[in-house]
Design a protein around this motif. Structure first.
Motif, PDB file in Angstrom:
ATOM      1  N   ASN A  41      -0.893   0.986   2.591  1.00  0.00           N
ATOM      2  CA  ASN A  41      -2.214   1.485   2.700  1.00  0.00           C
ATOM      3  C   ASN A  41      -2.727   2.384   1.649  1.00  0.00           C
ATOM      4  OD1 ASN A  41      -2.103   1.795   6.399  1.00  0.00           O
ATOM      5  ND2 ASN A  41      -2.061   0.031   5.242  1.00  0.00           N
ATOM      6  N   ALA A  42      -1.925   3.207   1.039  1.00  0.00           N
ATOM      7  CA  ALA A  42      -2.308   3.877   0.091  1.00  0.00           C
ATOM      8  C   ALA A  42      -2.797   3.055  -1.156  1.00  0.00           C
ATOM      9  CB  ALA A  42      -1.111   5.024  -0.302  1.00  0.00           C
ATOM     10  N   LEU A  43      -1.852   2.204  -1.685  1.00  0.00           N
ATOM     11  CA  LEU A  43      -2.264   1.411  -2.747  1.00  0.00           C
ATOM     12  C   LEU A  43      -3.743   0.602  -2.309  1.00  0.00           C
ATOM     13  CD1 LEU A  43       1.281   0.247  -3.868  1.00  0.00           C
ATOM     14  CD2 LEU A  43      -0.292   1.550  -5.207  1.00  0.00           C
ATOM     15  N   GLY A  44      -3.712   0.241  -1.197  1.00  0.00           N
ATOM     16  CA  GLY A  44      -4.805  -0.551  -0.771  1.00  0.00           C
ATOM     17  C   GLY A  44      -6.237   0.292  -1.020  1.00  0.00           C
ATOM     18  N   ALA A  45      -6.127   1.877  -0.828  1.00  0.00           N
ATOM     19  CA  ALA A  45      -7.019   2.652  -0.946  1.00  0.00           C
ATOM     20  C   ALA A  45      -7.350   3.094  -2.382  1.00  0.00           C
ATOM     21  CB  ALA A  45      -6.745   4.162   0.017  1.00  0.00           C
ATOM     22  N   LEU A  46      -6.329   3.132  -3.092  1.00  0.00           N
ATOM     23  CA  LEU A  46      -6.364   3.395  -4.601  1.00  0.00           C
ATOM     24  C   LEU A  46      -6.578   2.371  -5.617  1.00  0.00           C
ATOM     25  CD1 LEU A  46      -3.625   6.238  -4.282  1.00  0.00           C
ATOM     26  CD2 LEU A  46      -5.939   6.692  -4.583  1.00  0.00           C
ATOM     27  N   ALA A  47      -5.819   1.211  -5.315  1.00  0.00           N
ATOM     28  CA  ALA A  47      -5.772   0.195  -6.360  1.00  0.00           C
ATOM     29  C   ALA A  47      -6.987  -0.642  -6.378  1.00  0.00           C
ATOM     30  CB  ALA A  47      -4.380  -0.641  -6.253  1.00  0.00           C
ATOM     31  N   PRO A  48      -7.330  -1.416  -7.348  1.00  0.00           N
ATOM     32  CA  PRO A  48      -8.462  -2.465  -7.362  1.00  0.00           C
ATOM     33  C   PRO A  48      -8.444  -3.356  -6.048  1.00  0.00           C
ATOM     34  CG  PRO A  48      -7.544  -2.120  -9.402  1.00  0.00           C
ATOM     35  CD  PRO A  48      -6.656  -1.524  -8.737  1.00  0.00           C
ATOM     36  N   PRO A  49      -9.314  -3.783  -5.390  1.00  0.00           N
ATOM     37  CA  PRO A  49      -9.294  -4.658  -4.349  1.00  0.00           C
ATOM     38  C   PRO A  49      -8.349  -6.162  -4.587  1.00  0.00           C
ATOM     39  CG  PRO A  49     -11.444  -4.630  -5.224  1.00  0.00           C
ATOM     40  CD  PRO A  49     -10.606  -3.567  -5.961  1.00  0.00           C
ATOM     41  N   GLU A  50      -8.366  -6.546  -5.814  1.00  0.00           N
ATOM     42  CA  GLU A  50      -7.595  -7.920  -6.000  1.00  0.00           C
ATOM     43  C   GLU A  50      -6.241  -7.525  -6.032  1.00  0.00           C
ATOM     44  OE1 GLU A  50      -9.030  -6.124 -10.119  1.00  0.00           O
ATOM     45  OE2 GLU A  50      -9.674  -6.211  -8.270  1.00  0.00           O
ATOM     46  N   VAL A  51      -5.678  -6.302  -5.970  1.00  0.00           N
ATOM     47  CA  VAL A  51      -4.290  -6.038  -6.036  1.00  0.00           C
ATOM     48  C   VAL A  51      -3.608  -6.414  -4.688  1.00  0.00           C
ATOM     49  CG1 VAL A  51      -2.377  -4.429  -6.464  1.00  0.00           C
ATOM     50  CG2 VAL A  51      -4.497  -4.488  -7.943  1.00  0.00           C
ATOM     51  N   ALA A  52      -2.665  -7.320  -4.610  1.00  0.00           N
ATOM     52  CA  ALA A  52      -1.931  -7.357  -3.218  1.00  0.00           C
ATOM     53  C   ALA A  52      -0.711  -6.901  -3.273  1.00  0.00           C
ATOM     54  CB  ALA A  52      -1.957  -9.092  -2.930  1.00  0.00           C
ATOM     55  N   VAL A  53      -0.391  -6.168  -2.043  1.00  0.00           N
ATOM     56  CA  VAL A  53       0.884  -5.300  -1.978  1.00  0.00           C
ATOM     57  C   VAL A  53       1.488  -5.927  -0.808  1.00  0.00           C
ATOM     58  CG1 VAL A  53       1.733  -3.314  -1.538  1.00  0.00           C
ATOM     59  CG2 VAL A  53      -0.150  -3.488  -3.010  1.00  0.00           C
ATOM     60  N   HIS A  54       2.848  -6.328  -0.831  1.00  0.00           N
ATOM     61  CA  HIS A  54       3.476  -6.878   0.505  1.00  0.00           C
ATOM     62  C   HIS A  54       4.919  -6.118   0.505  1.00  0.00           C
ATOM     63  CE1 HIS A  54       0.621 -10.323  -0.198  1.00  0.00           C
ATOM     64  NE2 HIS A  54       0.840 -10.461   1.216  1.00  0.00           N
ATOM     65  N   LEU A  55       5.428  -6.389   1.505  1.00  0.00           N
ATOM     66  CA  LEU A  55       6.870  -5.547   2.126  1.00  0.00           C
ATOM     67  C   LEU A  55       7.641  -6.366   2.539  1.00  0.00           C
ATOM     68  CD1 LEU A  55       4.995  -2.981   4.171  1.00  0.00           C
ATOM     69  CD2 LEU A  55       5.553  -2.695   1.724  1.00  0.00           C
ATOM     70  N   GLY A  56       8.903  -6.401   1.776  1.00  0.00           N
ATOM     71  CA  GLY A  56      10.105  -7.137   1.931  1.00  0.00           C
ATOM     72  C   GLY A  56      10.906  -6.464   3.247  1.00  0.00           C
ATOM     73  N   TRP A  57      11.657  -7.150   3.935  1.00  0.00           N
ATOM     74  CA  TRP A  57      12.316  -6.731   5.380  1.00  0.00           C
ATOM     75  C   TRP A  57      13.548  -5.721   4.930  1.00  0.00           C
ATOM     76  CZ3 TRP A  57      17.526  -7.096   6.670  1.00  0.00           C
ATOM     77  CH2 TRP A  57      17.723  -6.435   8.240  1.00  0.00           C
ATOM     78  N   GLU A  58      13.956  -6.125   3.612  1.00  0.00           N
ATOM     79  CA  GLU A  58      15.229  -5.145   3.013  1.00  0.00           C
ATOM     80  C   GLU A  58      14.619  -3.757   2.396  1.00  0.00           C
ATOM     81  OE1 GLU A  58      18.882  -7.586   2.394  1.00  0.00           O
ATOM     82  OE2 GLU A  58      17.379  -9.038   1.677  1.00  0.00           O
ATOM     83  N   GLY A  59      13.365  -3.592   2.391  1.00  0.00           N
ATOM     84  CA  GLY A  59      12.717  -2.414   1.696  1.00  0.00           C
ATOM     85  C   GLY A  59      12.046  -2.928   0.444  1.00  0.00           C
ATOM     86  N   GLY A  60      11.911  -3.971  -0.118  1.00  0.00           N
ATOM     87  CA  GLY A  60      11.442  -4.149  -1.305  1.00  0.00           C
ATOM     88  C   GLY A  60       9.846  -4.336  -1.130  1.00  0.00           C
ATOM     89  N   ILE A  61       9.240  -3.663  -2.351  1.00  0.00           N
ATOM     90  CA  ILE A  61       8.022  -3.702  -2.580  1.00  0.00           C
ATOM     91  C   ILE A  61       7.393  -4.742  -3.542  1.00  0.00           C
ATOM     92  CG2 ILE A  61       6.038  -1.934  -3.172  1.00  0.00           C
ATOM     93  CD1 ILE A  61       7.970   0.402  -2.717  1.00  0.00           C
ATOM     94  N   LEU A  62       6.420  -5.686  -3.167  1.00  0.00           N
ATOM     95  CA  LEU A  62       5.724  -6.346  -4.017  1.00  0.00           C
ATOM     96  C   LEU A  62       4.402  -6.415  -4.238  1.00  0.00           C
ATOM     97  CD1 LEU A  62       7.936  -7.916  -1.686  1.00  0.00           C
ATOM     98  CD2 LEU A  62       7.686  -9.938  -3.553  1.00  0.00           C
ATOM     99  N   VAL A  63       4.191  -6.393  -5.627  1.00  0.00           N
ATOM    100  CA  VAL A  63       2.862  -6.333  -6.126  1.00  0.00           C
ATOM    101  C   VAL A  63       2.324  -7.619  -6.734  1.00  0.00           C
ATOM    102  CG1 VAL A  63       1.186  -5.072  -7.553  1.00  0.00           C
ATOM    103  CG2 VAL A  63       2.883  -3.783  -6.364  1.00  0.00           C
ATOM    104  N   ASN A  64       1.123  -8.029  -6.316  1.00  0.00           N
ATOM    105  CA  ASN A  64       0.979  -9.378  -6.871  1.00  0.00           C
ATOM    106  C   ASN A  64       2.066 -10.466  -7.079  1.00  0.00           C
ATOM    107  OD1 ASN A  64      -1.680  -8.403  -6.972  1.00  0.00           O
ATOM    108  ND2 ASN A  64      -1.567  -7.962  -9.223  1.00  0.00           N
ATOM    109  N   GLY A  65       2.855 -10.453  -5.774  1.00  0.00           N
ATOM    110  CA  GLY A  65       3.888 -11.519  -5.663  1.00  0.00           C
ATOM    111  C   GLY A  65       5.238 -11.090  -6.305  1.00  0.00           C
ATOM    112  N   ALA A  66       5.289 -10.231  -7.164  1.00  0.00           N
ATOM    113  CA  ALA A  66       6.526  -9.870  -8.051  1.00  0.00           C
ATOM    114  C   ALA A  66       6.943  -8.544  -7.526  1.00  0.00           C
ATOM    115  CB  ALA A  66       6.163  -9.660  -9.358  1.00  0.00           C
TER     116      ALA A  66
END
Length: 236
Positions: free
Chosen positions: A77-102
């Motif tokens: 949510n924080a990155l959604g508010a601060l980053a450009p709208p085209e930046v996609a952020v997802h979460l891995g079950w084991e704690g991983g953070i993914l930005v634009n699929g990486a």
């Protein structure tokens, strides 16, 4: 708050403390010494931002572990508010953070006790997020850094401030509404649902999570539950 100020302004009930080397380790050390809940430790480095939050759970560890995905949702949510709208952020079950699929950083979690049925004295959830890539472009396409994904205007201090505000909002919702809202939000951000997964050395298809965010892993005709407590690091 101004982006030039390196002291984050935190929401009520939270208080900050800079860490010298590692925000997560510093928070765990302070928790073992008996610090109050709400401590936010942070490292605002030129190449990486780190932050960790100390909790004092009032429920058994199996339930309190919801703070791990909850903090992940807060960061998204924080990155959604601060980053450009085209930046996609997802979460891995084991704690991983993914930005634009990486892969772009990782959450960690530790508690004073590893018994799922015990109410722990403390629980710490923290993340480390790279700002600048360590490798040349194209060398590690499966890993990235925040500034390499068009987020150069996101300052570390603003990110920590936004993370704490969004996380506190989700904590309040969790306390008043239970896990359902967190579940709904997290599921929309979860990486790898319906795909092959290998958590804790086990392989299968990631079907989803149970009420306490344990992974439902199907291998053949068998579906196993891998509790979120399996991600706990050993306390000092």
């Amino acid at each position: 708050m101004t982006s030039g100020d390196q002291t984050p302004t935190l929401p009520p009930l939270m208080w900050g403390e800079p860490a010298q080397d590692n925000a997560f380790d510093h928070a765990c050390m302070r928790a073992t010494m008996g610090c109050d809940a709400g401590l936010v430790t942070y490292v605002l480095g030129p190449t990486q931002v780190e932050a960790a939050l100390v909790f004092a759970p009032e429920v058994p560890l199996a339930k309190a572990m919801a703070m791990l995905p909850l903090c992940g949702v807060g960061l998204q949510n924080a990155l959604g508010a601060l980053a450009p709208p085209e930046v996609a952020v997802h979460l891995g079950w084991e704690g991983g953070i993914l930005v634009n699929g990486a892969s772009c950083g990782q959450f960690r979690v530790m508690a004073s006790d590893v018994d799922p049925a015990t109410v722990p004295d403390w629980l710490v959830v923290g993340f480390a997020l790279p700002l600048l890539p360590l490798d040349s472009p194209g060398v590690t396409p499966d890993r990235t850094a925040l500034y390499a994904e068009g987020c150069a205007d996101v300052s570390p201090v603003a990110l920590v401030e936004s993370w704490t505000r969004h996380t506190l909002n989700w904590i309040n919702r969790w306390e008043t509404e239970g896990t359902r809202p967190v579940h709904a939000e997290w599921r929309g951000l979860a990486h790898g649902l319906g795909e092959d997964a290998s958590p804790e050395g086990q392989t299968g298809t990631f079907l989803g999570v149970d009420e306490d965010f344990g992974m439902l892993l199907r291998t053949g005709k068998e579906t196993r539950l891998i509790p979120l407590t399996s991600l706990l690091e050993s306390p000092p």
